[in-house]
Design a protein around this motif. Structure first.
Motif, short mmCIF file in Angstrom:
data_model
loop_
_atom_site.label_atom_id
_atom_site.label_comp_id
_atom_site.label_asym_id
_atom_site.label_seq_id
_atom_site.Cartn_x
_atom_site.Cartn_y
_atom_site.Cartn_z
N MET A 1 47.98 -33.16 26.10
CA MET A 1 47.48 -33.37 24.74
C MET A 1 47.21 -32.05 24.03
SD MET A 1 47.06 -35.83 22.69
CE MET A 1 46.84 -35.43 20.97
N ASN A 4 50.39 -30.58 22.95
CA ASN A 4 50.87 -31.19 21.72
C ASN A 4 50.16 -30.62 20.51
OD1 ASN A 4 52.84 -32.86 22.74
ND2 ASN A 4 51.40 -34.48 23.25
N ARG A 11 53.87 -25.63 14.45
CA ARG A 11 54.69 -26.17 13.36
C ARG A 11 54.05 -25.88 12.01
NH1 ARG A 11 56.67 -32.15 15.45
NH2 ARG A 11 58.13 -31.38 17.02
N LEU A 313 44.70 -39.25 9.84
CA LEU A 313 43.61 -40.14 10.27
C LEU A 313 44.07 -41.59 10.19
CD1 LEU A 313 40.61 -38.35 8.50
CD2 LEU A 313 40.96 -38.53 10.96
N ALA A 314 44.87 -41.92 9.15
CA ALA A 314 45.31 -43.30 8.98
C ALA A 314 46.27 -43.72 10.08
CB ALA A 314 45.98 -43.46 7.61
N ILE A 315 47.13 -42.82 10.54
CA ILE A 315 48.10 -43.24 11.55
C ILE A 315 47.58 -43.04 12.97
CG2 ILE A 315 50.06 -42.82 10.03
CD1 ILE A 315 50.66 -40.33 11.63
N GLY A 316 46.28 -42.81 13.10
CA GLY A 316 45.71 -42.89 14.44
C GLY A 316 45.18 -41.60 15.03
N ALA A 317 45.05 -40.54 14.20
CA ALA A 317 44.43 -39.33 14.72
C ALA A 317 42.92 -39.53 14.77
CB ALA A 317 44.75 -38.14 13.83
N LEU A 318 42.30 -39.07 15.86
CA LEU A 318 40.84 -39.14 15.95
C LEU A 318 40.25 -37.91 15.26
CD1 LEU A 318 40.42 -40.14 19.70
CD2 LEU A 318 40.60 -41.62 17.69
N ASP A 321 41.02 -35.07 17.19
CA ASP A 321 42.39 -34.55 17.06
C ASP A 321 42.50 -33.61 15.88
OD1 ASP A 321 43.40 -36.04 19.22
OD2 ASP A 321 43.62 -37.81 17.95
N ALA B 84 39.92 -45.84 14.83
CA ALA B 84 41.07 -44.94 14.79
C ALA B 84 42.05 -45.30 15.91
CB ALA B 84 40.62 -43.50 14.92
N LEU B 85 41.51 -45.64 17.08
CA LEU B 85 42.37 -46.01 18.21
C LEU B 85 43.10 -47.31 17.92
CD1 LEU B 85 40.06 -44.99 21.17
CD2 LEU B 85 42.24 -43.96 20.53
N ARG B 87 44.00 -48.34 14.96
CA ARG B 87 45.09 -47.98 14.05
C ARG B 87 46.24 -47.36 14.83
NH1 ARG B 87 40.84 -46.11 10.75
NH2 ARG B 87 41.16 -43.93 11.31
N ARG B 88 45.85 -46.47 15.76
CA ARG B 88 46.86 -45.73 16.52
C ARG B 88 47.78 -46.68 17.28
NH1 ARG B 88 44.94 -41.31 20.86
NH2 ARG B 88 44.32 -40.20 18.99
N GLU B 108 60.51 -34.91 12.82
CA GLU B 108 59.15 -34.50 13.19
C GLU B 108 58.11 -35.38 12.51
OE1 GLU B 108 58.80 -30.31 12.46
OE2 GLU B 108 60.19 -29.79 14.06
N GLU B 111 57.95 -38.51 14.46
CA GLU B 111 57.36 -38.29 15.80
C GLU B 111 55.83 -38.24 15.77
OE1 GLU B 111 59.01 -34.69 17.33
OE2 GLU B 111 60.57 -35.72 18.44
N LEU B 112 55.28 -37.94 14.58
CA LEU B 112 53.85 -37.66 14.48
C LEU B 112 52.93 -38.69 15.16
CD1 LEU B 112 52.04 -35.45 13.32
CD2 LEU B 112 51.88 -36.78 11.22
N PRO B 113 53.08 -40.01 14.84
CA PRO B 113 52.16 -40.96 15.49
C PRO B 113 52.34 -40.99 17.00
CG PRO B 113 53.64 -42.08 13.94
CD PRO B 113 53.98 -40.65 13.89
N ILE B 115 52.99 -38.41 18.83
CA ILE B 115 52.27 -37.26 19.37
C ILE B 115 50.82 -37.65 19.63
CG2 ILE B 115 51.36 -34.97 18.78
CD1 ILE B 115 54.03 -34.34 17.51
N TYR B 116 50.23 -38.38 18.67
CA TYR B 116 48.83 -38.79 18.87
C TYR B 116 48.71 -39.80 20.00
CZ TYR B 116 47.57 -36.25 14.71
OH TYR B 116 47.34 -35.25 13.82
N GLY B 118 50.39 -39.47 22.66
CA GLY B 118 50.61 -38.72 23.89
C GLY B 118 51.93 -39.06 24.56
N THR B 119 52.90 -39.55 23.77
CA THR B 119 54.22 -39.88 24.33
C THR B 119 54.95 -38.59 24.74
OG1 THR B 119 54.27 -41.70 22.76
CG2 THR B 119 56.34 -41.18 23.87
N ARG B 124 59.71 -39.43 22.99
CA ARG B 124 59.27 -39.36 21.61
C ARG B 124 60.47 -39.18 20.69
NH1 ARG B 124 55.29 -34.96 21.87
NH2 ARG B 124 56.89 -33.57 21.10
N ARG B 160 58.24 -43.95 10.29
CA ARG B 160 57.04 -43.40 10.92
C ARG B 160 56.05 -44.54 11.25
NH1 ARG B 160 53.64 -39.41 7.31
NH2 ARG B 160 53.21 -41.37 6.23
#
Lengths: 401, 235
Positions: A1, A4, A11, A313-318, A321, B84-85, B87-88, B108, B111-113, B115-116, B118-119, B124, B160
């Motif tokens: 993690m 990443n 990036r 945050l919306a797509i799942g970042a804590l 993160d 948040a989890l 949503r993830r 990229e 790929e972003l979600p 990455i969160y 942990g794939t 990914r 995405r």
């Protein structure tokens, strides 16, 4: 993690390569400056130590006058040859005594001339000053006694008068004295005070007194103490002896000074070290300024990327993160700056050392320290902007224009 | 595609902004149930409560009172991290403004979600390429948003959102910034994702034409559900 997160940070840095570079410029310059200062300072200190060692660390210098600092006198009476003889006879811990008188004189050979330091002394002088003869010979006893017109010349004088080659068995003129070159001195280079130690002509003291200075004075006495003997003890013995010989009463101050090379060495290295510390401190301030630069840009970056943070945050970042993303970004930035600074400092101090003619000594400690420090700056100055990003409300962040 | 399993349930959901006399009731007790596999369009004038409902559905906001359960879980009892989890792992978002990362390739971005999540890198990449192919952007992987048209950008955003195979795709006016032709393409795509891949879709829209693609249309007015029609063409 974590990997990443570093990937994301790299990036983000790559996306804004010019700004990233300008951001870390402060760190780059700060790190480069600190490392260069320390490296050059270390080189200078080592050089001073080496030069003093080459002068002979067990050397004492007896000069007339009150203690005013090296090279200065207050016009007290000079010494006589008999003072040197007395010291040699009475003080057991002394291995060599060289009475020395010198004067700046123009040396002439053919149509070449060169103003140099003519030193009248004896053969002990070579031992005391750690010099050796590269070609030819020392003075003979009869030459010393009679004050024969013979001389031993330093490398600089030889080059100036004779060019690349020769010199031995030629006749050079020192004022009215025409003398034979009987020996050549091994080159010694610059002294710690920046003087050329090879710009010298050595002649017998009696010749100097009779033909050059025209008096019986000895302007200083240089002495060498036995390796295992205490220089402090020798110093106080000489002091007692000289006070007696110069008829000083108990209430009188010394009108001469016995200087120890160790003291001079300590003083000189102390000065270089102090200067190094001072300059490094100034350079370290630029590191701090660099850190503030990073904080500033990170805050700008957070403000600019509020929508991006909202999306993340919306797509799942804590919260964690996002905090880590910006923190890692700051640390990666400042560490990269540190690395560039180290590279720059390595090249810079290498060339500066050449330019200033001090040895280049690679110092792994200061490089590692500077790198860790630059990383730490990233953590400290990156934390506040990162926390600000992490605490954003995703709804507000997404609506942000 | 309605499997009949309950995905989302609102029971007397109220949302009040502000306090005291300055308070504003955005939702006044909404009852709603959406099953897995549905394609729902939410319509209504501004201030009707549809955006607030969307925020609550997306776990970005919590109801002041009432129950919101997602897959049987009472979302009101979850903290910020747990939401948040949620949503993830279960939700995908598509926004009106696309909200892609600038100067970042389509691949990229997609790929972003992951990455969160942990794939692993290879997996990914593979999943992101698949998602881009699903939205018809095979061959555009290395283009950045600046090099893509609005319609293509929204496709990347949809890729995405679906790359994680979410339980529900939440789209907030996905065609709001697009012309009619591009809008129809996006709606066809959503329709395909719903009917072929079985993804539950909840979409806010202003445009009746777009709502017509949905299998169910819910109208909001003054913080309440006004109408709720199956397969209905909007008025």
């Amino acid at each position: 993690m974590l990997w990443n997160t570093i990937l994301l940070a790299l990036r983000a840095i790559r996306r804004n390569i010019l700004r990233s570079f300008l951001t870390v410029l402060g760190i780059v310059i700060g790190v480069a400056a600190v490392i260069t200062m320390v490296t050059i300072g270390r080189g200078a200190t080592v050089q001073v130590q080496q030069q003093i060692a080459s002068m002979g660390s067990n050397m004492l210098m007896l000069v007339p006058g009150k203690r005013l600092g090296p090279g200065q006198s207050s016009g007290s009476a000079p010494f006589k040859i008999s003072d040197a003889d007395a010291i040699a006879k009475e003080i057991g811990s002394i291995v060599a005594v060289a009475p020395v008188s010198s004067q700046s004189v123009m040396a002439i050979f053919g149509n070449q001339n060169w103003t140099t330091q003519v030193t009248g002394t004896n053969n002990q002088y070579l031992k005391v000053t750690n010099r050796s003869i590269r070609g030819g010979r020392e003075f003979s006893d009869s030459e010393l006694r009679s004050g024969a017109a013979v001389c031993i010349i330093g490398e600089t004088v030889r080059k100036k008068l004779f060019g690349g080659q020769g010199g031995l068995e030629e006749k050079i003129r020192l004022q009215k004295l025409s003398c034979d070159v009987i020996g050549l001195l091994e080159a010694k280079g610059q002294s710690s005070m920046g003087m050329d130690q090879d710009d010298i002509v050595v002649i017998p003291l009696s010749a100097f007194q009779r033909r050059i200075s025209g008096n019986q004075d000895v302007s200083m006495i240089q002495l060498s103490v036995k390796q295992d003997a205490s220089t402090e003890k020798a110093q106080s013995d000489i002091r007692t002896l000289m006070r007696e010989r110069r008829h000083l009463s108990a209430s009188d101050d010394d009108n001469f000074n016995v200087m120890d090379m160790k003291e001079i060495a300590k003083m000189l290295t102390g000065t270089t070290q102090l200067l190094t510390a001072l300059l490094s401190a100034v350079a370290a301030v630029s590191l701090l300024v660099g850190g503030i630069g990073i904080m500033n840009i990170m805050l700008v970056s957070v403000t600019e990327r509020i929508r991006e943070i909202g999306v993340r945050l919306a797509i799942g970042a804590l919260e964690y993160d996002v905090l880590m993303q910006f923190l890692v970004e700051a640390v990666v930035l400042s560490s990269l700056g540190g690395l560039i600074g180290i590279a720059l400092a390595t090249a810079g101090s290498f060339f500066a050392a050449r330019l200033m003619q001090v040895p280049y000594i690679f110092n792994p400690g200061i490089n590692v320290l500077a790198f860790l420090f630059s990383a730490a700056i990233g953590i400290i100055f990156g934390f506040f902007p990162a926390r600000r990003a992490a605490r954003l409300d995703p709804i507000d962040a997404l609506r942000h224009e | 595609m309605n499997t009949g399993r309950r995905l989302i349930e609102f029971k007397g959901v109220r949302k009040v902004y502000g306090k005291g006399t300055a308070s504003m009731q955005a939702l006044r007790g909404v009852d709603l149930a959406i099953d897995e596999g549905e394609f729902v369009a939410i319509m209504g004038p501004s201030g009707s409560g549809k955006s607030t409902s969307m925020n609550i559905l997306g776990c970005l906001d919590t109801p002041t009172s009432g129950l919101y359960s997602f897959k049987g879980v009472d979302v009101g009892k979850l903290d910020r991290t747990q939401r948040a989890l949620l949503r993830r792992y279960y939700q995908g978002f598509v926004f009106q403004g696309f909200n892609l990362l600038n100067r970042t390739s389509a691949l990229e971005n997609v790929e972003l979600p992951l990455i969160y999540r942990g794939t692993q890198a290879r997996q990914r990449r593979e999943q992101a390429l698949n998602a881009l192919e699903t939205v018809g952007l095979k061959g555009w992987e290395s283009h950045t948003p600046g090099e893509l048209s609005g319609g293509q950008q929204q496709r990347v955003a949809i890729a995405r959102a679906i790359v994680t195979k979410p339980a529900v795709l939440l789209a907030d006016e996905p065609t709001g910034n697009l012309d009619t032709a591009r809008s129809r393409e996006i709606m066809e795509l959503l329709n395909t994702l719903n009917s072929t891949d079985g993804i539950t879709i909840i979409m806010i829209t202003h445009e009746p034409d777009m709502a017509a693609y949905a299998k169910r249309v819910i109208h909001f007015r003054d913080g309440l559900v006004e109408t709720d029609k199956q397969n209905g063409r909007a008025d």
